[in-house]
Structures are given as structure tokens and as C-alpha cells.
Motif scaffolding. Sequence first.
Motif, PDB file in Angstrom:
ATOM      1  N   GLY A 152       0.849  -1.369   0.243  1.00 58.97           N
ATOM      2  CA  GLY A 152       0.184   0.178  -0.181  1.00 58.97           C
ATOM      3  C   GLY A 152       0.777   1.729  -0.231  1.00 58.97           C
ATOM      4  O   GLY A 152       0.501   1.884  -0.765  1.00 58.97           O
ATOM      5  N   VAL A 153       2.177   1.397   0.881  1.00 58.80           N
ATOM      6  CA  VAL A 153       2.748   2.881   0.959  1.00 58.80           C
ATOM      7  C   VAL A 153       3.077   2.987  -0.930  1.00 58.80           C
ATOM      8  O   VAL A 153       2.964   3.856  -1.122  1.00 58.80           O
ATOM      9  N   ALA A 154       4.358   1.444  -1.112  1.00 59.39           N
ATOM     10  CA  ALA A 154       4.756   0.944  -2.411  1.00 59.39           C
ATOM     11  C   ALA A 154       3.208   2.505  -3.480  1.00 59.39           C
ATOM     12  O   ALA A 154       4.248   2.761  -4.366  1.00 59.39           O
ATOM     13  N   HIS A 155       2.386   1.690  -3.280  1.00 52.38           N
ATOM     14  CA  HIS A 155       1.818   1.702  -4.769  1.00 52.38           C
ATOM     15  C   HIS A 155       0.603   3.107  -4.049  1.00 52.38           C
ATOM     16  O   HIS A 155       0.779   4.631  -5.058  1.00 52.38           O
ATOM     17  N   VAL A 156       0.912   4.279  -3.000  1.00 54.05           N
ATOM     18  CA  VAL A 156       0.830   5.652  -3.019  1.00 54.05           C
ATOM     19  C   VAL A 156       2.215   6.280  -3.426  1.00 54.05           C
ATOM     20  O   VAL A 156       1.897   7.380  -4.426  1.00 54.05           O
ATOM     21  N   VAL A 157       3.383   5.384  -3.305  1.00 61.53           N
ATOM     22  CA  VAL A 157       4.333   6.765  -3.505  1.00 61.53           C
ATOM     23  C   VAL A 157       4.433   6.315  -4.693  1.00 61.53           C
ATOM     24  O   VAL A 157       4.899   7.548  -5.713  1.00 61.53           O
TER      25      VAL A 157
ATOM     26  N   SER B 107       5.063  10.457  -7.093  1.00 62.92           N
ATOM     27  CA  SER B 107       6.183  10.949  -7.385  1.00 62.92           C
ATOM     28  C   SER B 107       6.463   9.984  -9.023  1.00 62.92           C
ATOM     29  O   SER B 107       6.428   9.142  -8.679  1.00 62.92           O
ATOM     30  N   LYS B 108       6.482  10.806  -9.391  1.00 66.17           N
ATOM     31  CA  LYS B 108       7.519  10.423 -10.865  1.00 66.17           C
ATOM     32  C   LYS B 108       8.815  10.124 -10.790  1.00 66.17           C
ATOM     33  O   LYS B 108       8.896   9.083 -11.259  1.00 66.17           O
ATOM     34  N   SER B 109       9.029  10.647 -10.112  1.00 60.84           N
ATOM     35  CA  SER B 109      10.547   9.794  -9.734  1.00 60.84           C
ATOM     36  C   SER B 109      10.745   8.374  -9.149  1.00 60.84           C
ATOM     37  O   SER B 109      11.677   7.489  -9.712  1.00 60.84           O
ATOM     38  N   VAL B 110      10.170   8.193  -8.679  1.00 62.59           N
ATOM     39  CA  VAL B 110       9.476   6.424  -8.495  1.00 62.59           C
ATOM     40  C   VAL B 110      10.142   5.489  -9.701  1.00 62.59           C
ATOM     41  O   VAL B 110       8.718   5.711 -10.729  1.00 62.59           O
ATOM     42  N   PRO B 111      10.828   4.227  -9.689  1.00 58.85           N
ATOM     43  CA  PRO B 111      10.809   3.583 -10.872  1.00 58.85           C
ATOM     44  C   PRO B 111       9.911   2.646 -11.015  1.00 58.85           C
ATOM     45  O   PRO B 111       8.884   2.859 -10.005  1.00 58.85           O
ATOM     46  N   VAL B 112       9.207   3.146 -12.462  1.00 57.95           N
ATOM     47  CA  VAL B 112       7.895   1.909 -13.086  1.00 57.95           C
ATOM     48  C   VAL B 112       7.464   1.152 -12.336  1.00 57.95           C
ATOM     49  O   VAL B 112       9.193  -0.326 -12.589  1.00 57.95           O
TER      50      VAL B 112
ATOM     51  N   GLU C 264       3.629  -7.966 -14.054  1.00 57.46           N
ATOM     52  CA  GLU C 264       3.584  -6.870 -14.949  1.00 57.46           C
ATOM     53  C   GLU C 264       3.920  -5.878 -14.600  1.00 57.46           C
ATOM     54  O   GLU C 264       4.401  -4.696 -15.408  1.00 57.46           O
ATOM     55  N   VAL C 265       5.372  -6.247 -13.888  1.00 53.42           N
ATOM     56  CA  VAL C 265       6.719  -5.010 -12.883  1.00 53.42           C
ATOM     57  C   VAL C 265       6.926  -4.667 -14.586  1.00 53.42           C
ATOM     58  O   VAL C 265       7.795  -3.148 -15.496  1.00 53.42           O
ATOM     59  N   PHE C 266       7.487  -6.134 -15.342  1.00 49.43           N
ATOM     60  CA  PHE C 266       7.586  -5.774 -17.080  1.00 49.43           C
ATOM     61  C   PHE C 266       7.241  -5.775 -18.354  1.00 49.43           C
ATOM     62  O   PHE C 266       7.417  -5.153 -19.333  1.00 49.43           O
ATOM     63  N   LEU C 267       5.672  -5.725 -18.280  1.00 47.82           N
ATOM     64  CA  LEU C 267       4.966  -5.877 -19.271  1.00 47.82           C
ATOM     65  C   LEU C 267       3.925  -4.850 -19.258  1.00 47.82           C
ATOM     66  O   LEU C 267       2.723  -4.962 -18.266  1.00 47.82           O
TER      67      LEU C 267
END
Length: 282
Positions: A104-109, A113-118, A168-171
Motif C-alpha cells: 500500500g505504501v509503495a502504491h501511494v508513493v 512521485s514520478k521519480s519512483v521507478p515504474v 506486470e512489472v515488465f509488461l
Amino acid sequence: MASFAGHAIPGSFFLIYGLWLVVKHVLRHYWIKTQPKRRQKLPPFFNRMDYIEGGFSIFAAFVGIMVEQFVVDGPHAHLYANHSWVKLMNWQHSTMYLFFGIFGVAHVVSTASKSVPVGLDRLALSLALFVEGFLFFYHVHNRPPLDAHIHSMLLVAVFAGSASTMLEVFLRDHIILELLGAAFFILQGSWFYQIGFVLYPLSGPQWDLTLHSNIMFVTMCFCWHLAVALLVVATTSFLVCCTVKRCSGRRRDVEIGMRDASSKSSSQKALLEESEDEQTHA
């Protein structure tokens, strides 16, 4: 979780979350497909949906941890006392909820923020599912055969969901993968209910936990749950698409009607001006 309610509560959360994912992904996919290629930036509505999803995950994880720790017979945040471990089953459940809170925290961040890796949010969710399956794998040792088997069926849904979410991380924005992941969440939720009905029946006789035919039936029943989960995903996707298309069609009709009214008023205004000019020259 040693009760029907203990399985129904997480089952309900997974069912709701799976349906939420179906609606979100179908809406997102429809919007991307109907926009020109140069206009691929998502509207703020989808960011709000992501904030709601992340906030709900954090809240649900916090509530789950508090319930596991501070129920009447819970460990009350004590891990080791009087030369022995304290309520390790509750601690395992709390650990599982902890990793969903991290997601949940990672999803909100990731949304803020656009600086967080996709893909960080998908990675965190995949890790949370893996930890859930890993804990459950060592959760059912020394239990009756049917009890162990019905929990091992849950591992299929959990690890399959973890694998599809990792892809989904890569696709990114792959609608088939996204809906497949949602289906595994729905399957996991419905199977939690099935575990509750088998181990803690609300009515009728108790299940024989050593009978092999019961194990065969539960295995077949899991396949039925998978079919129902896929049917729910397909039906929900169809209903969402129909609703969005109908609303889009009505909006276009309104816009066309407004343009027609505007053009008519403009032509009437031009005619009045021409008639006034003619009267003036006369």
C-alpha cells in the motif's frame, strides 16, 4: 483464523480487491484505446483510484495486524515469553498483513512521485503475495490430510497471482495479465470461504478430514472456483465496457446537440444582422 469468520474476513477483502482491479483495469484500458496516441497521459481520476487502492491496503493491513495481535487470546505484541514462543500463528498472519501494508505504501508513493521507478508497486504486490504463500506453505504441517490439502490449493492461487503480478512489472498496461491477476485475487477470496465452510461448517455434519474422496472432491471444487472466477472477471469486464460506451455515447449526443444549437443560433444571428443591414440601406 481458526474459525469461519477468520477465513471469511480475508476472503471478503480479496474478493472486493479482485473486483476493484477488474473495474480499474478495464476503465484504464478503454480510456487508453479511445485516445489519440499523442494524448496518452491519464486523467486525475485514475490517480485518485490508485490513492484509494493504496490507502485501503494500508488501512486493511493495519486493522489485520491489530486484530491478530490484540484479540483476547492474542500475543499482545509478545513474541517470546516464559522460555517459549507466543502465538506464532498470529505472528505469521501479522507478517502477511505487514507486507500488504508495504505494498500500500509503495502504491501511494509510486502514484505521488514520478521519480519512483515504474513497476515498483507491482513488485511490492508480487512480493506480498509470495510472502503470503511462503508462510502458508509452512503453516499446514502436521495437520489432517484434508486440512493440509485444502490449504495447499490456496497456495496455487497465491503463487499464480504472485507470478502474474511479477510479469506486470515488465509488461505494463497488459490487459490480459491485469485481468488474470484480478481473477487470482477473486479465486483466493472465494477459496478462503470454501476453507471456512469445510473446516468450520455453519450447519450439518463435520467433514471427515481423513477421507480420500473428500480430498478428490475438494480438488475438483477448486477447478470450479477457478472457472467461476474467470466468469466473474469476464462478466464484470463486459458490464463495465457496456456502461462506459453507453455513457460516452450519451456525452457525444449532448456535445453534438450543443454544437447544433450553437450553429443554429449563429445562423439566426447572421440572418438578423443581414436583414437589419438591408433595412438600413433601404
